[in-house]
Motif scaffolding. Sequence first.
Motif, PDB file in Angstrom:
ATOM      1  N   PRO A   1       0.824  -1.208   0.000  1.00  0.00           N
ATOM      2  CA  PRO A   1       0.000   0.000   0.000  1.00  0.00           C
ATOM      3  C   PRO A   1       0.863   1.265   0.000  1.00  0.00           C
ATOM      4  O   PRO A   1       1.937   1.302   0.623  1.00  0.00           O
ATOM      5  CB  PRO A   1      -0.796  -0.118   1.309  1.00  0.00           C
ATOM      6  CG  PRO A   1      -0.837  -1.587   1.610  1.00  0.00           C
ATOM      7  CD  PRO A   1       0.477  -2.121   1.104  1.00  0.00           C
TER       8      PRO A   1
ATOM      9  N   PRO B   1      -2.225   2.697   5.282  1.00  0.00           N
ATOM     10  CA  PRO B   1      -1.977   3.379   4.008  1.00  0.00           C
ATOM     11  C   PRO B   1      -2.046   4.897   4.180  1.00  0.00           C
ATOM     12  O   PRO B   1      -2.453   5.379   5.238  1.00  0.00           O
ATOM     13  CB  PRO B   1      -3.124   2.882   3.130  1.00  0.00           C
ATOM     14  CG  PRO B   1      -4.240   2.631   4.097  1.00  0.00           C
ATOM     15  CD  PRO B   1      -3.577   2.125   5.348  1.00  0.00           C
TER      16      PRO B   1
ATOM     17  N   ILE C   1      -6.021   9.092   0.622  1.00  0.00           N
ATOM     18  CA  ILE C   1      -5.538   9.080  -0.755  1.00  0.00           C
ATOM     19  C   ILE C   1      -6.616   8.520  -1.672  1.00  0.00           C
ATOM     20  O   ILE C   1      -7.281   7.531  -1.359  1.00  0.00           O
ATOM     21  CB  ILE C   1      -4.226   8.270  -0.882  1.00  0.00           C
ATOM     22  CG1 ILE C   1      -3.614   8.454  -2.281  1.00  0.00           C
ATOM     23  CG2 ILE C   1      -4.444   6.800  -0.557  1.00  0.00           C
ATOM     24  CD1 ILE C   1      -2.207   7.899  -2.414  1.00  0.00           C
ATOM     25  N   ALA C   2      -6.803   9.181  -2.800  1.00  0.00           N
ATOM     26  CA  ALA C   2      -7.770   8.697  -3.778  1.00  0.00           C
ATOM     27  C   ALA C   2      -7.311   7.350  -4.325  1.00  0.00           C
ATOM     28  O   ALA C   2      -6.117   7.137  -4.569  1.00  0.00           O
ATOM     29  CB  ALA C   2      -7.914   9.703  -4.916  1.00  0.00           C
ATOM     30  N   GLU C   3      -8.267   6.443  -4.522  1.00  0.00           N
ATOM     31  CA  GLU C   3      -7.912   5.106  -5.004  1.00  0.00           C
ATOM     32  C   GLU C   3      -7.187   5.174  -6.340  1.00  0.00           C
ATOM     33  O   GLU C   3      -6.207   4.443  -6.569  1.00  0.00           O
ATOM     34  CB  GLU C   3      -9.178   4.255  -5.143  1.00  0.00           C
ATOM     35  CG  GLU C   3      -8.888   2.821  -5.585  1.00  0.00           C
ATOM     36  CD  GLU C   3     -10.150   1.971  -5.670  1.00  0.00           C
ATOM     37  OE1 GLU C   3     -10.036   0.787  -6.039  1.00  0.00           O
ATOM     38  OE2 GLU C   3     -11.244   2.491  -5.364  1.00  0.00           O
ATOM     39  N   GLU C   4      -7.603   6.086  -7.196  1.00  0.00           N
ATOM     40  CA  GLU C   4      -6.967   6.211  -8.508  1.00  0.00           C
ATOM     41  C   GLU C   4      -5.514   6.656  -8.375  1.00  0.00           C
ATOM     42  O   GLU C   4      -4.628   6.166  -9.092  1.00  0.00           O
ATOM     43  CB  GLU C   4      -7.730   7.210  -9.378  1.00  0.00           C
ATOM     44  CG  GLU C   4      -9.146   6.806  -9.730  1.00  0.00           C
ATOM     45  CD  GLU C   4     -10.141   7.090  -8.606  1.00  0.00           C
ATOM     46  OE1 GLU C   4      -9.733   7.696  -7.580  1.00  0.00           O
ATOM     47  OE2 GLU C   4     -11.315   6.720  -8.744  1.00  0.00           O
TER      48      GLU C   4
ATOM     49  N   ALA D   1      -3.546   6.216  -5.682  1.00  0.00           N
ATOM     50  CA  ALA D   1      -2.782   5.127  -5.081  1.00  0.00           C
ATOM     51  C   ALA D   1      -2.421   4.085  -6.132  1.00  0.00           C
ATOM     52  O   ALA D   1      -1.265   3.614  -6.184  1.00  0.00           O
ATOM     53  CB  ALA D   1      -3.581   4.495  -3.948  1.00  0.00           C
ATOM     54  N   LEU D   2      -3.374   3.723  -6.986  1.00  0.00           N
ATOM     55  CA  LEU D   2      -3.085   2.757  -8.049  1.00  0.00           C
ATOM     56  C   LEU D   2      -2.054   3.314  -9.026  1.00  0.00           C
ATOM     57  O   LEU D   2      -1.165   2.583  -9.483  1.00  0.00           O
ATOM     58  CB  LEU D   2      -4.375   2.403  -8.786  1.00  0.00           C
ATOM     59  CG  LEU D   2      -5.366   1.520  -8.028  1.00  0.00           C
ATOM     60  CD1 LEU D   2      -6.680   1.401  -8.793  1.00  0.00           C
ATOM     61  CD2 LEU D   2      -4.778   0.142  -7.756  1.00  0.00           C
ATOM     62  N   GLU D   3      -2.159   4.599  -9.352  1.00  0.00           N
ATOM     63  CA  GLU D   3      -1.186   5.227 -10.249  1.00  0.00           C
ATOM     64  C   GLU D   3       0.221   5.150  -9.657  1.00  0.00           C
ATOM     65  O   GLU D   3       1.191   4.844 -10.365  1.00  0.00           O
ATOM     66  CB  GLU D   3      -1.574   6.687 -10.498  1.00  0.00           C
ATOM     67  CG  GLU D   3      -0.617   7.433 -11.417  1.00  0.00           C
ATOM     68  CD  GLU D   3      -0.947   8.910 -11.556  1.00  0.00           C
ATOM     69  OE1 GLU D   3      -0.076   9.663 -12.057  1.00  0.00           O
ATOM     70  OE2 GLU D   3      -2.047   9.316 -11.145  1.00  0.00           O
TER      71      GLU D   3
ATOM     72  N   GLN E   1       1.379   2.967  -7.383  1.00  0.00           N
ATOM     73  CA  GLN E   1       1.838   1.576  -7.380  1.00  0.00           C
ATOM     74  C   GLN E   1       2.262   1.134  -8.780  1.00  0.00           C
ATOM     75  O   GLN E   1       3.311   0.502  -8.955  1.00  0.00           O
ATOM     76  CB  GLN E   1       0.738   0.667  -6.845  1.00  0.00           C
ATOM     77  CG  GLN E   1       0.481   0.807  -5.358  1.00  0.00           C
ATOM     78  CD  GLN E   1      -0.696  -0.046  -4.901  1.00  0.00           C
ATOM     79  OE1 GLN E   1      -1.765  -0.021  -5.517  1.00  0.00           O
ATOM     80  NE2 GLN E   1      -0.504  -0.797  -3.833  1.00  0.00           N
TER      81      GLN E   1
ATOM     82  N   ARG F   1      -0.140  -7.650   1.471  1.00  0.00           N
ATOM     83  CA  ARG F   1      -1.330  -6.979   1.994  1.00  0.00           C
ATOM     84  C   ARG F   1      -1.190  -6.633   3.480  1.00  0.00           C
ATOM     85  O   ARG F   1      -0.518  -7.353   4.233  1.00  0.00           O
ATOM     86  CB  ARG F   1      -2.565  -7.851   1.783  1.00  0.00           C
ATOM     87  CG  ARG F   1      -3.033  -7.929   0.335  1.00  0.00           C
ATOM     88  CD  ARG F   1      -4.244  -8.830   0.202  1.00  0.00           C
ATOM     89  NE  ARG F   1      -3.918 -10.207   0.590  1.00  0.00           N
ATOM     90  CZ  ARG F   1      -4.814 -11.203   0.630  1.00  0.00           C
ATOM     91  NH1 ARG F   1      -6.088 -10.957   0.310  1.00  0.00           N
ATOM     92  NH2 ARG F   1      -4.432 -12.421   0.988  1.00  0.00           N
TER      93      ARG F   1
ATOM     94  N   ARG G   1      -6.146  -2.274   9.642  1.00  0.00           N
ATOM     95  CA  ARG G   1      -6.659  -1.112   8.900  1.00  0.00           C
ATOM     96  C   ARG G   1      -5.608  -0.024   8.820  1.00  0.00           C
ATOM     97  O   ARG G   1      -5.418   0.582   7.769  1.00  0.00           O
ATOM     98  CB  ARG G   1      -7.924  -0.572   9.615  1.00  0.00           C
ATOM     99  CG  ARG G   1      -8.496   0.702   8.990  1.00  0.00           C
ATOM    100  CD  ARG G   1      -9.105   0.434   7.630  1.00  0.00           C
ATOM    101  NE  ARG G   1      -9.544   1.654   6.958  1.00  0.00           N
ATOM    102  CZ  ARG G   1      -8.789   2.386   6.145  1.00  0.00           C
ATOM    103  NH1 ARG G   1      -7.525   2.028   5.913  1.00  0.00           N
ATOM    104  NH2 ARG G   1      -9.260   3.464   5.547  1.00  0.00           N
TER     105      ARG G   1
END
Length: 386
Positions: A209, A226, A230-233, A235-237, A239, A308, A312
């Motif tokens: 994360p 995490p 942070i916006a999920e988009e 965070a994925l960007e 990673q 993972r 939380r």
Amino acid sequence: MTFPVVGMVGGGQLARMTHEAGIPLGIRFKLLSDTPQDSAAQVVGEVVVGDYRDLDTLRDFARGCDVITFDHEHVPTEHLRALEADGIPVRPGPDALVHAQDKGVMRARLDAIGVPCPRHRIVTDVQDVVAFAAEGLAPGEEGDGFPVILKTVRGGYDGKGVWFVRSAEEAADPFRAGVPVLAEEKVDFARELAANVVRSPHGQAVAYPVVESQQVGGVCDTVIAPAPGIAEELALEAQELALRIAKELGVVGHLAVELFETRDGHILVNELAMRPHNSGHWTQDGAVTSQFANHVRAVLDLPLGDPRPRARWTVMANVLGGDFPDMYSAYLHCMARDPQLKIHMYGKDVKPGRKVGHVNTYGDDLDDVLERARHAAGYLRGTITE
């Protein structure tokens, strides 16, 4: 079956904790350390004391090792190429590691593969810094473009080798060392993030994360996993960006990509580290597989473990040396106050401002987890007494 021997160059706390992660797997470690008192030298069974900058010392150390890895990036690149020519697996290899050793090389390569970075340029003298600063001015904007950031291209860490320069008069210091200097724009960022990934020789990779890294005086103070809010988009960007950098640069082992989150919601790459990293210490207690265990797996080309989180929220707070050298006496209070607290000490002499350990806390309430971590780190240091 003969279990492999991992040769670790560098005797600091990262080597100490990587060795710890290899113990349950039965992995043997051999350590090249500066002194017998270094953090890892206190716990590793086979220790060679020597200078990593000497090729003959490195070659002698590498005999009997199945793979060589590092707890710092300072081994000369040409020495690593010589070890590879001798048939010794070096992970990460010199072609990858040079991007963590040399900030100029890193910036040029990241530009070439389209990675977003702060505006930057190698500068040769004060006048060149002045010109670089002025290049950042928008059309019609008044001023001189300062402040800017100056960095020595090699050897800097924890705020060392980095200058926040507000004027031409302040720009002279970095050039006195006689080494190349990188100029970067001063990014107006909202916060600092880190994306930690691990990649193996056959191309398997995992991503942890994205975390928020809070700095004090140029030194990492607190890491929150995490990153809150942070916006999920985004965070994925982050990673995906870290995984792409690892692949493009041919990284084997752990890669930390330190990032700026700008105020308009974008990310820029600040630094790279190709070894376990302070922003990943939370994984010791907060992830299914720690950064250290996955680094060991990667350099041995074993299947990587699950990255993972277990909880939380996990918070890591660095324990810095203060005016009270007897930190052990604080254990009674810290452990009684928080039975879930995880303390990790490095076996270092306590000196003001020196990283001597860290604590990890975890749970479902971020405010509670943060307070517990900061209280424990402060009490160990002596800045909190109740």
